[in-house]
Design a protein around this motif. Structure first.
Motif, PDB file in Angstrom:
ATOM      1  N   LYS A   1      44.241  51.429 -68.909  1.00  0.00           N
ATOM      2  CA  LYS A   1      42.972  51.973 -69.389  1.00  0.00           C
ATOM      3  C   LYS A   1      43.262  53.210 -70.237  1.00  0.00           C
ATOM      4  N   ARG A   2      42.306  53.581 -71.058  1.00  0.00           N
ATOM      5  CA  ARG A   2      42.475  54.749 -71.904  1.00  0.00           C
ATOM      6  C   ARG A   2      42.527  56.022 -71.060  1.00  0.00           C
TER       7      ARG A   2
ATOM      8  N   VAL B   1      42.210  57.193 -78.090  1.00  0.00           N
ATOM      9  CA  VAL B   1      43.526  56.577 -78.275  1.00  0.00           C
ATOM     10  C   VAL B   1      43.572  55.262 -77.497  1.00  0.00           C
ATOM     11  N   PRO B   2      43.810  54.130 -78.160  1.00  0.00           N
ATOM     12  CA  PRO B   2      43.791  52.830 -77.483  1.00  0.00           C
ATOM     13  C   PRO B   2      45.015  52.599 -76.609  1.00  0.00           C
TER      14      PRO B   2
ATOM     15  N   LEU C   1      45.877  46.584 -78.166  1.00  0.00           N
ATOM     16  CA  LEU C   1      46.429  46.342 -79.493  1.00  0.00           C
ATOM     17  C   LEU C   1      47.234  45.050 -79.576  1.00  0.00           C
ATOM     18  N   GLY C   2      47.126  44.221 -78.515  1.00  0.00           N
ATOM     19  CA  GLY C   2      47.771  42.913 -78.570  1.00  0.00           C
ATOM     20  C   GLY C   2      49.118  42.817 -77.884  1.00  0.00           C
ATOM     21  N   PHE C   3      49.418  43.786 -77.010  1.00  0.00           N
ATOM     22  CA  PHE C   3      50.668  43.759 -76.251  1.00  0.00           C
ATOM     23  C   PHE C   3      50.340  43.760 -74.754  1.00  0.00           C
ATOM     24  N   PRO C   4      49.951  42.601 -74.218  1.00  0.00           N
ATOM     25  CA  PRO C   4      49.465  42.538 -72.823  1.00  0.00           C
ATOM     26  C   PRO C   4      50.481  42.948 -71.773  1.00  0.00           C
TER      27      PRO C   4
END
Length: 328
Positions: free
Chosen positions: A232-233, A240-241, A246-249
């Motif tokens: 989580k942020r 900030v994500p 961003l696609g990196f599980p």
């Protein structure tokens, strides 16, 4: 005066000897009043581990009325620090202040000479994500832009690894390199403090760091924050994500801190130290300080911390295997 029978006199002598012999042992089950407690840190001063250790040491000193001091033994993949603790008496006066970096180092090195799970777990004191940042002059504003730049300039971008590849910070860089399929140069440092100095000086391009120091640098606009590594942020940097977003599980690294004692430390001493560590992170000012650093207070019990470390070692060992990560 009537003399006691010989058998009773013998029994009295034996009992007196028993209790006399037992006294030193009973004393050894408690911390020695006023004797300094050393917190050994396996990284140089100025990084997240050092900053957190000093915060906890100061609070424990105040609460216990006993000096609690931080000693830095940087380098060597944390081995000198760990061996310093192992070579010390198991009396609670020499402790190992570790971060997730220490455990990741063990996961990365199949022949690592120290097993942290064999230490006496005292308490986890705080937890939070790591953060990926770039120098402002690099001109990137997102992880995608950083990856694109790295692919356009293979081997040229320099990432600082505080504590080396074996630390959680170096591990984060290696994981990014593997998952994003980029070719970058990794520059090892003895700690995050020296790496940060070089980042601010423009000598390296980016780095992964713990939140206690870097979140403050990001909020002050001294570096460009790109992503955090938690699920989580971070409340202190809500814009900030996460790397997962961003696609990196599988890019999840937790930057926790905790305290270990030498193997064989009496349970009563371990329990006392655990209680004092928990007290140290409870005051409102400490909670506020940790919060501004992007960290959450913990103060777990010994058995809980021991189980957590075992699960963390298994978690990172799987990542190392699946991503085929190698030590430097």
């Amino acid at each position: 005066m009537t003399a006691l029978p010989r058998g009773i006199r013998l029994a009295a002598v034996l009992l007196a000897g028993f209790f006399t012999a037992a006294l030193p042992q009973a004393k050894a089950q408690e911390l020695e009043t006023g004797k300094t407690i050393r917190l050994i840190v396996g990284l140089s001063a100025g990084g997240g581990t050092d900053v957190t250790a000093r915060l906890i040491a100061q609070q424990m000193s105040q609460n216990m009325g006993t000096p609690v001091v931080v000693e830095n033994k940087a380098g060597g993949n944390f081995i000198p620090a760990a061996k310093e603790v192992l070579a010390s008496p198991a009396d609670g006066h020499t402790l190992y202040f570790i971060s997730s970096s220490s455990l990741i180092t063990q996961a990365l090195h199949p022949d690592y000479p120290v097993d942290l799970l064999k230490f006496a777990a005292v308490a986890e004191v705080s937890t939070g994500p790591l953060i990926l940042v770039a120098k402002n002059s690099l001109g990137v504003k997102s992880v995608k832009e950083l990856i694109d730049l790295a692919k356009k300039n293979p081997g040229k971008l320099q990432f600082g690894a505080g504590g080396g590849i074996g630390s959680s910070l170096g591990f984060g860089i290696a994981l990014l390199q593997n998952l994003a399929n980029i070719n970058i140069s990794i520059v090892p440092y003895r700690g995050a403090g020296p790496a940060l100095n070089d980042l601010l000086g423009g000598h390296i391009d980016a780095m992964v760091d713990a939140m206690p120091v870097m979140s403050i640098q990001a909020k002050e606009g001294k570096v460009t924050p790109l992503a955090v590594t938690g699920t989580k942020r971070a409340a202190t940097l809500p814009n900030v994500p996460t790397m997962q977003e961003l696609g990196f599980p599988t890019f999840v690294i937790t930057g926790w801190y905790g305290i270990l004692a030498p193997p064989g430390t009496p349970q009563s001493i371990v329990q006392k130290l655990s209680e004092e560590a928990a007290k140290a992170v409870k005051p409102a000012d400490v909670v506020k300080t940790l919060g501004t650093q992007g960290m959450e207070p913990r103060g777990t019990k010994p058995e809980e911390f021991a189980k957590y470390m075992a699960s963390e070692l298994a978690f990172y060992s799987k990542i190392v295997k699946d991503a085929n990560l190698k030590p430097e």
